[in-house]
Design an enzyme around this catalytic site. Structure first.
Site, PDB file in Angstrom:
ATOM      1  N   ASP A 105     -79.033  26.296  20.861  1.00  0.00           N
ATOM      2  CA  ASP A 105     -79.067  26.001  19.434  1.00  0.00           C
ATOM      3  C   ASP A 105     -80.388  25.273  19.173  1.00  0.00           C
ATOM      4  O   ASP A 105     -80.951  24.677  20.081  1.00  0.00           O
ATOM      5  CB  ASP A 105     -77.857  25.113  19.120  1.00  0.00           C
ATOM      6  CG  ASP A 105     -78.027  24.352  17.828  1.00  0.00           C
ATOM      7  OD1 ASP A 105     -78.217  25.010  16.805  1.00  0.00           O
ATOM      8  OD2 ASP A 105     -77.955  23.118  17.847  1.00  0.00           O
ATOM      9  N   ASP A 134     -74.781  21.371  19.757  1.00  0.00           N
ATOM     10  CA  ASP A 134     -74.381  20.010  19.404  1.00  0.00           C
ATOM     11  C   ASP A 134     -73.474  19.953  18.177  1.00  0.00           C
ATOM     12  O   ASP A 134     -72.829  18.952  17.941  1.00  0.00           O
ATOM     13  CB  ASP A 134     -75.630  19.168  19.122  1.00  0.00           C
ATOM     14  CG  ASP A 134     -76.313  19.597  17.837  1.00  0.00           C
ATOM     15  OD1 ASP A 134     -76.367  20.815  17.578  1.00  0.00           O
ATOM     16  OD2 ASP A 134     -76.763  18.728  17.076  1.00  0.00           O
ATOM     17  N   ASP A 161     -71.737  25.190  16.194  1.00  0.00           N
ATOM     18  CA  ASP A 161     -71.901  25.793  17.528  1.00  0.00           C
ATOM     19  C   ASP A 161     -70.564  25.939  18.249  1.00  0.00           C
ATOM     20  O   ASP A 161     -70.481  26.625  19.274  1.00  0.00           O
ATOM     21  CB  ASP A 161     -72.811  24.915  18.409  1.00  0.00           C
ATOM     22  CG  ASP A 161     -74.164  24.700  17.775  1.00  0.00           C
ATOM     23  OD1 ASP A 161     -74.717  25.683  17.248  1.00  0.00           O
ATOM     24  OD2 ASP A 161     -74.668  23.562  17.787  1.00  0.00           O
TER      25      ASP A 161
HETATM   26  P1  ADP Z   1     -78.596  24.840  13.552  1.00  0.00           P
HETATM   27  O1  ADP Z   1     -78.019  26.157  13.930  1.00  0.00           O
HETATM   28  O2  ADP Z   1     -80.069  24.822  13.726  1.00  0.00           O
HETATM   29  O3  ADP Z   1     -77.915  23.679  14.236  1.00  0.00           O
HETATM   30  P2  ADP Z   1     -76.996  24.734  11.152  1.00  0.00           P
HETATM   31  O4  ADP Z   1     -76.285  26.022  11.390  1.00  0.00           O
HETATM   32  O5  ADP Z   1     -76.198  23.489  11.319  1.00  0.00           O
HETATM   33  O6  ADP Z   1     -78.362  24.664  11.968  1.00  0.00           O
HETATM   34  O7  ADP Z   1     -77.549  24.730   9.662  1.00  0.00           O
HETATM   35  C1  ADP Z   1     -78.292  25.802   9.162  1.00  0.00           C
HETATM   36  C2  ADP Z   1     -78.896  25.448   7.864  1.00  0.00           C
HETATM   37  O8  ADP Z   1     -77.855  25.223   6.894  1.00  0.00           O
HETATM   38  C3  ADP Z   1     -79.698  24.172   7.881  1.00  0.00           C
HETATM   39  O9  ADP Z   1     -81.006  24.404   8.287  1.00  0.00           O
HETATM   40  C4  ADP Z   1     -79.599  23.740   6.443  1.00  0.00           C
HETATM   41  O10 ADP Z   1     -80.554  24.411   5.675  1.00  0.00           O
HETATM   42  C5  ADP Z   1     -78.227  24.205   6.021  1.00  0.00           C
HETATM   43  N1  ADP Z   1     -77.236  23.116   6.155  1.00  0.00           N
HETATM   44  C6  ADP Z   1     -76.279  22.987   7.064  1.00  0.00           C
HETATM   45  N2  ADP Z   1     -75.564  21.859   6.882  1.00  0.00           N
HETATM   46  C7  ADP Z   1     -76.111  21.242   5.818  1.00  0.00           C
HETATM   47  C8  ADP Z   1     -75.842  20.020   5.101  1.00  0.00           C
HETATM   48  N3  ADP Z   1     -74.877  19.177   5.478  1.00  0.00           N
HETATM   49  N4  ADP Z   1     -76.627  19.730   4.063  1.00  0.00           N
HETATM   50  C9  ADP Z   1     -77.605  20.565   3.676  1.00  0.00           C
HETATM   51  N5  ADP Z   1     -77.918  21.703   4.294  1.00  0.00           N
HETATM   52  C10 ADP Z   1     -77.184  22.055   5.351  1.00  0.00           C
HETATM   53 MG    MG Z   2     -77.299  22.073  15.913  1.00  0.00          MG
END
Ligand code: ADP
Ligand code: MG
Length: 406
Positions: free
Chosen positions: A78, A275, A279
């Site tokens: 991730d 994390d 995921d």
């Molecule tokens: P990663 O796979 O890199 O861990 P996430 O899947 O958690 O990222 O999130 C993907 C995208 O969704 C983030 O880059 C953000 O743009 C948006 N996002 C997720 N959670 C939030 C939140 N709590 N507030 C604002 N944007 C969010």
């Molecule tokens: Mg992450």
């Protein structure tokens, strides 16, 4: 085992060697064929391997996972919070006409207050000291964003996909959003009452150990794939910085799960490292799920291995220890087997047939050989305790040792 001993006894009796000789043979064979070393071979290696891993801050939830981690050939990483620090900082706040940056931050902070996502923490830090309005009806959509009602109006913070699913009008800020994304930042729209009124951009530095961790995986012949819900500009930049050749951006939690399944269909042994809540389905599906330090409780619950230190090089180290343990188990099984293969014919009276009668009447010798086999299996397993994974340098090893003592 008992049958073999009785058979040997009977054969010698029939051959006319008398009861004493035949019984001695039977007892000797029984002692030698007792499978203690065979029984010790696997559990001992696993106990020592688990101990070695614990010194590096690697906790295996089950013994089977330690063995399973030895055959991993593909690692899915991730991005946010795994390859990067997961401690993003707000770099830009953009507001629509008639609004102030503070107002955007106040609304966003109110919406993010209950979220566990790293970008939520960044918004909260930046909004410190501002007066954050109350909210009702908080909801969080993993991989997209958060929404709630503030002063009677639906307020949402999230990526473009989230805005699309809410049918929010982003047309006034689309170009700014694209420009900021192209510069390698993670962007979120702030929408109120169905219209985007601002953008918050954050940047999350790559962990300095990430490139080395990817190189270690490469050296081990393990391919690394990065998958993230973030936009493709940020993702390709992080992939460049870390040397990851294969990546996927804009992935929903479901897409991460599908990515694991696709690789498994191709007979790959997949480890997923993550994390976040987003995921967790993939962590549970992977052959080996690894939750990094500071991961959310759900990710830690779904994973098979939990890392206690936030040095990402611990990931290849965990797989190295898995491989060393599997090697140790194989060596132990070989040692246990070879003792029996050599010593059972001796105990059964082979030396007598070869004219070395004095070696036959010795159940004590058989007992000594038996003890030796258990000892050699134990000694070989203990060697695992001195195993040093090459992925983690001496310094952080010392640091994690100090941490485990504290
Ligand atoms: P990663 O796979 O890199 O861990 P996430 O899947 O958690 O990222 O999130 C993907 C995208 O969704 C983030 O880059 C953000 O743009 C948006 N996002 C997720 N959670 C939030 C939140 N709590 N507030 C604002 N944007 C969010
Ligand atoms: Mg992450």
């Amino acid at each position: 085992m008992i049958l073999t001993a009785v058979a040997c006894c009977l054969i010698w009796l029939i051959a006319g060697k008398g009861l004493s000789f035949s019984l001695t043979v039977m007892v000797s064979v029984l002692i030698i064929a007792c499978p203690c070393a065979l029984g010790l071979a696997t559990p001992l290696a696993i106990i020592v391997g688990t101990g070695t891993a614990a010194r590096y801050g690697i906790l295996y939830k089950t013994a089977a996972v330690l063995e399973g981690s030895g055959s991993v050939d593909t690692v899915i990483l991730d991005k946010t919070g795994t390859v990067t620090y997961g401690r993003p900082e707000v770099t830009d706040v953009v507001c629509a006409d008639g609004l102030t940056e503070d107002r955007i931050l106040e609304l966003a902070a109110s919406a993010e207050a209950e979220s566990q996502h790293p970008v939520a923490a960044a918004v909260m830090r930046r909004a410190e000291g501002l007066s954050i309005p109350g909210r009702t009806g908080f909801r969080s959509v993993p991989g997209e964003g958060v929404a709630c009602t503030i002063d009677g109006l639906e307020t949402a913070v999230g990526n473009r996909r989230f805005m699309e699913s809410l049918h929010a009008d982003t047309s006034g800020l689309d170009r700014t959003y694209d420009g900021l994304s192209a510069s390698g930042r993670t962007c979120m729209f702030v929408a109120r009452g169905g219209t985007a009124i601002g953008i918050i951009a954050v940047s999350d530095p790559v962990r300095p150990e990430s490139p080395e961790a990817v190189r270690s995986l490469d050296r081990m012949g393990i391919s690394a794939v990065m998958i993230t819900g973030d936009n493709s500009h940020v993702t390709s930049r992080v992939a460049d910085e870390t040397g990851i050749a294969e990546f996927r951006a804009d992935a929903l939690p479901q897409d991460k799960l599908e990515a694991v399944k696709e690789l498994q269909v191709l007979q790959r042994n997949v480890a997923m490292v993550g994390d976040g809540i987003n995921d967790s389905p993939a962590l549970a599906q992977a052959n080996v799920g690894i939750a990094v330090a500071g991961g959310t409780d759900i990710a830690v619950g779904a994973a098979d291995i939990v890392l206690m230190n936030d040095d990402i090089r611990t990931v290849p180290a965990a797989l190295e220890i898995g491989r060393a343990t599997v090697r140790g188990i194989r060596q132990n099984l070989f040692l246990a087997f070879i003792y029996n293969a050599v010593c059972v014919p001796v105990a059964a009276g082979l030396p007598y047939l070869l004219g070395m009668a004095e070696f036959t009447h010795m159940p004590m010798l058989a007992a000594a050989a038996m003890a030796c086999s258990s000892l050699s299996v134990t000694a070989n397993a203990l060697r695992l305790g001195r195993f040093r994974p090459s992925s983690v340098p001496e310094m952080s090893r010392r640091a994690s040792r100090t941490a485990s003592r504290a």
